[in-house]
Write a protein that holds these residues in place. Structure first.
Motif, short mmCIF file in Angstrom:
data_model
loop_
_atom_site.label_atom_id
_atom_site.label_comp_id
_atom_site.label_asym_id
_atom_site.label_seq_id
_atom_site.Cartn_x
_atom_site.Cartn_y
_atom_site.Cartn_z
N TYR A 62 0.83 -1.19 0.00
CA TYR A 62 0.00 0.00 0.00
C TYR A 62 0.87 1.25 0.00
O TYR A 62 1.61 1.51 0.94
N LEU B 185 -20.80 -1.83 -2.82
CA LEU B 185 -20.07 -1.34 -1.64
C LEU B 185 -20.76 -0.11 -1.08
O LEU B 185 -20.94 0.03 0.14
N HIS C 67 -12.16 -1.19 7.57
CA HIS C 67 -11.23 -2.30 7.34
C HIS C 67 -12.01 -3.58 7.00
O HIS C 67 -11.66 -4.30 6.06
N GLU C 68 -13.11 -3.82 7.72
CA GLU C 68 -13.89 -5.06 7.48
C GLU C 68 -14.53 -5.04 6.08
O GLU C 68 -14.57 -6.05 5.39
N ILE C 69 -14.99 -3.87 5.68
CA ILE C 69 -15.69 -3.78 4.39
C ILE C 69 -14.70 -3.84 3.23
O ILE C 69 -14.94 -4.48 2.21
N THR C 70 -13.56 -3.15 3.36
CA THR C 70 -12.68 -2.96 2.20
C THR C 70 -11.50 -3.92 2.16
O THR C 70 -10.90 -4.09 1.11
N GLY C 71 -11.15 -4.50 3.33
CA GLY C 71 -9.97 -5.36 3.36
C GLY C 71 -8.65 -4.60 3.43
O GLY C 71 -7.58 -5.20 3.46
N ILE D 205 -21.19 -6.23 0.62
CA ILE D 205 -19.85 -6.57 0.14
C ILE D 205 -19.82 -7.94 -0.54
O ILE D 205 -18.78 -8.50 -0.79
#
Lengths: 418, 378
Positions: free
Chosen positions: A80, A205, B41-45, A210
């Motif tokens: 990242y 999203l 964090h949980e949604i996007t990873g 998700i």
């Protein structure tokens, strides 16, 4: 230092790509990639180690070479790229172009960046916490290195390129729900399905869902040809955008043994052939019949920029050329007249064809359909006509008739040989 | 799933997800506004420490810009975003801790970013506090150039999209154009309504009724329970499939003029044999009910024939494609031999039918007729 800091993310990406490819790198090689001093390299490597990256250090001929140990499956933050102030500043500049392209000098005036004799606090300006020199550095980084913005030399305006920073589509709730419901029903492996599915995932999203799968995926049975190359276009285009093909003639080596000084007129993705092509001109060829050339981007071995100017990029001539070609061709367009039997699915196909071809027309006369058009690429048109078997007859031009006749004769011969 | 390694994409993601207008849709109904770092964090990873560091940088920059705004006495000027905490969400029992955060946040906007606040973020102490960005009730959907172009073709006719498309075209320095296949004609407006209804019917086992135009242009009324949708990507044709007396019936979607739900299935036990569909890689033109025939075709290695054949036959997973003696051979059992014939014609002299004899004979006869016709016309 300021100019270096705005470049560091691009350099870091290059460094990281080499590591991911398994290349062991010495400190001096890393210095060159990151364009910084030895001490900075060690500091950078230490920061990465602090983040949990594990390097393998190998001694070769008294030099230490760094390569990557196997990455952790989760939480690998090295991949990242960091958010920095300059990223935020550049993003702010890019956002200002989302509504409209902006003239060169007017762009600066959108921001709280002032020239020495300019009055401050004058009018509404988007806040940028930098002085003039740094602003120009940021702009230069966006234009020359990251290529997220392009200055159009015709109208002197900055445009977005969409290279890495996507365009923002603002939707209200109703529009979002409508398009979401529609995208749910796009069948897998239909044209552009990967891109449409990606949009569906983004909308999912935003709706707090998700789940990655299309809900009706299992309902579909799909057969027929695939268009896989469209999904790979961006890889070639990303590399190709490193060359100033819009303004400079390129020297291109292709098909192993061909070399050309090439002025790019247009880049075309042909969905029927599922290939990406360069259309343009051989700058050395004076004969107008031979100067226009197509290069399949799959066959390109090597490209370099020349100093000669390209004056033909994206001109009307090339737009018209793309319009006239049946599939992919730079031949002069010719008038065609073809007769079909008015049976079964033929009328539907001719209607579809007419919808695609601006200069075409067709008439139904009893049990016949007469189709006329102006087409560039008789060979492709002949391939199209062959599928109709004996239900099609070429009337004009003579060359097309002769192609069809020669095919019939050759096919018969091959059947007799078999 | 997108990994968001690119910080620009993460910025767009945060703008899209940290919405503050919950009068419409909420990303997560557990929160009044925005999302906390943990939920992001949980949604996007995206790893927690990456999000924490991103938020810290964004707040630091926001702090710097506030100071610039005050210095320059700029009014009504705009930051690209305003990132705020939703303190109202927090439990009032933690009021000592809450007061401390509020105090640190107030300092951020006036005196610069406090180190203490940064430390709290990096240690994860603020992972549960929702953050939001002002977004005026609009949803922000990031589109790459390829996605915009794909949407352009998909929504070609719809006028609302056309306006957006014009805007994209105006703003972008377009790098490439698409020469779309002459095979495709998009009429998604009408098609998608039908697909939506059929997908509903398949999921819920509803019967549908339709006015249907047959191949001979006769109008009939049909009632059926759809079980699958078939899509021929070469011809760009959709069919709805149902099972009747252990046979697969196929109806072309473009021949269905009206469509509505007739009733739910009368019996929950109404099932069909799924293995009926095992033959679909062998079916051409959706001709499920035709008799199968063994075929063998030889292809010459000239022009781009072999690549085209391999591409077109990628989906024919029950057949055999192999090279022998300098030729490419395709062997398969085919349902819908007349559709296969059209496909073979498209290759001209580069495709020769070896089997079945009947197909070979009919092609030779057709060629001879055409040869005579062309000789006469010469």
């Amino acid at each position: 230092m300021k100019s270096k800091s705005s470049n560091i993310t691009v350099k870091e990406r290059e460094f990281f790509e080499k590591l991911k490819n398994g290349e062991p790198l010495s400190v001096s090689e890393i210095e060159k990639i990151l364009n910084c001093k030895r001490t900075s390299v060690y500091n950078y490597l230490k920061r990465l180690k602090d983040k949990g990256v594990v390097f393998k250090e190998t001694m070769i001929k008294n030099k230490v070479y760094y390569s990557l140990e196997e990455m952790q499956a989760t939480e690998n933050t090295m991949e990242y790229f960091p958010m920095t102030f300059d990223i935020l500043r550049k993003y702010t500049i890019v956002q200002s172009l989302q509504s409209n392209p902006v003239e060169k000098e007017k762009l600066r005036k959108k921001f709280s960046v002032y020239k020495p004799n300019e009055r401050r606090g004058d009018g509404e300006r988007v806040i940028l916490d930098v002085k003039l020199t740094h602003y120009y550095d940021l702009l230069k980084s966006l234009v020359c290195e990251e290529k997220e913005i392009e200055l159009n030399k015709h109208d002197n305006k900055y445009y977005l390129t969409g290279k890495e920073i996507p365009f923002i589509w603002k939707l209200d709730e109703d529009k979002m729900e409508t398009i979401y419901a529609e995208l749910e029903n796009i069948p897998p492996k239909s044209p552009y399905d990967k891109q449409l599915f990606s949009i569906y995932q983004k909308l999912s999203l935003l709706r707090g869902n998700i789940d990655n799968r299309l809900p009706f995926y299992d309902h579909y049975l799909v057969y027929g040809r695939r268009t896989n190359a469209f999904n790979e276009n961006h890889k070639f285009l990303k590399e190709f955008s490193n060359y100033d093909f819009k303004n400079k003639i390129l020297n291109i080596h292709y098909k192993s043994d061909k070399e050309i000084d090439f002025a790019v007129g247009m880049i075309v993705y042909n969905s029927e052939k599922d290939k990406l092509y360069l259309l343009g001109e051989n700058s050395h060829e004076k004969n107008i019949e031979r100067k226009y050339t197509i290069i399949n981007t799959d066959t390109i071995d090597h490209i370099s920029e020349t100093e000669k100017l390209n004056c033909c990029y994206n001109t009307k001539y090339y737009h018209d050329m793309v319009e006239r070609m049946f599939s992919i061709s730079v031949e002069k367009p010719v008038y065609v007249l073809v007769e079909f039997d008015n049976i079964l699915n033929i009328k539907r196909k001719i209607r579809q064809l007419k919808a695609k071809r601006k200069k075409s027309d067709f008439k139904i006369q009893d049990d016949k359909i007469l189709y006329e058009d102006e087409i560039s690429g008789l060979s492709d048109f002949a391939n199209y006509l062959r599928q109709f078997g004996k239900s099609v007859r070429a009337i004009e031009p003579a060359e097309l008739k002769e192609r069809m006749r020669a095919t019939v004769e050759r096919t018969l011969m091959r059947y007799e040989e078999e | 799933m997108e990994k968001y390694v690119n910080p620009y994409l993460r910025l767009q993601l945060y703008s899209g997800l940290l919405v503050n207008d919950y009068a419409t849709l909420s990303i997560d109904e557990d929160y009044n506004q925005g999302l906390p770092i943990k939920r992001l964090h949980e949604i996007t990873g995206i790893p927690l420490n990456v999000i924490r560091e991103d938020i810290v940088i964004m707040l630091k920059w926001q702090s710097r810009c506030s100071i610039v705004q005050a210095d320059l006495k700029l009014t009504d000027s705009v930051l690209g975003y305003i990132l705020e905490f939703d303190f109202d969400f927090l439990n009032e029992e933690d009021c000592a801790w809450l007061s401390k955060i509020e105090e640190l946040y107030d300092r951020l906007m006036e005196d610069g970013f406090p180190d203490e606040l940064e430390a709290m973020f990096i240690k994860g102490e603020l992972d549960e506090v929702p953050l939001y960005i002002e977004n005026n009730g609009m949803f922000h959907v990031p589109l790459t150039v390829d996605e915009w172009k794909a949407l352009n073709f998909y929504k070609a006719k719809e006028s609302v999209w056309n306006q957006e498309s014009v805007k994209f075209k105006k703003n972008y320095s377009d790098t490439y154009v698409i020469k779309d296949s002459y095979l495709f004609h998009y009429n998604y407006d009408n098609l998608l309504k039908k697909l939506e209804l059929i997908n509903q019917a398949i999921s819920n086992k509803y019967y549908l009724t339709a006015n249907y135009k047959t191949a001979k242009s006769k109008m009939i009324e049909i009632k059926f329970m759809p079980v699958k949708i078939s899509y021929d990507s070469t011809e760009n044709l959709y069919y709805v499939l149902c099972v009747y007396k252990e046979k697969i019936m196929a109806y072309r979607l473009d021949h269905i003029l009206t469509l509505k739900i007739f009733s739910r299935s009368e019996s929950e036990e109404e099932v069909y044999d799924e293995s009926l569909f095992d033959i679909y890689p062998n079916v051409w033109g959706c001709c499920f009910s035709e008799s199968p025939e063994q075929v063998k075709i030889k292809f010459y290695n000239e022009a781009n024939v072999w690549n085209k054949v391999k591409r077109d036959l990628e989906c024919r997973t029950n057949g055999k494609l192999y090279e022998k003696d300098g030729y490419l051979y395709y062997e398969d059992v085919v349902y819908g031999i007349h559709k296969l014939r059209s496909w073979i014609y498209g290759f001209g002299s580069s495709a020769i039918v070896i089997e079945p004899q009947s197909l070979r004979d009919s092609i030779i006869e057709s060629l001879k007729e055409r040869n005579e016709f062309l000789k006469d016309r010469k």
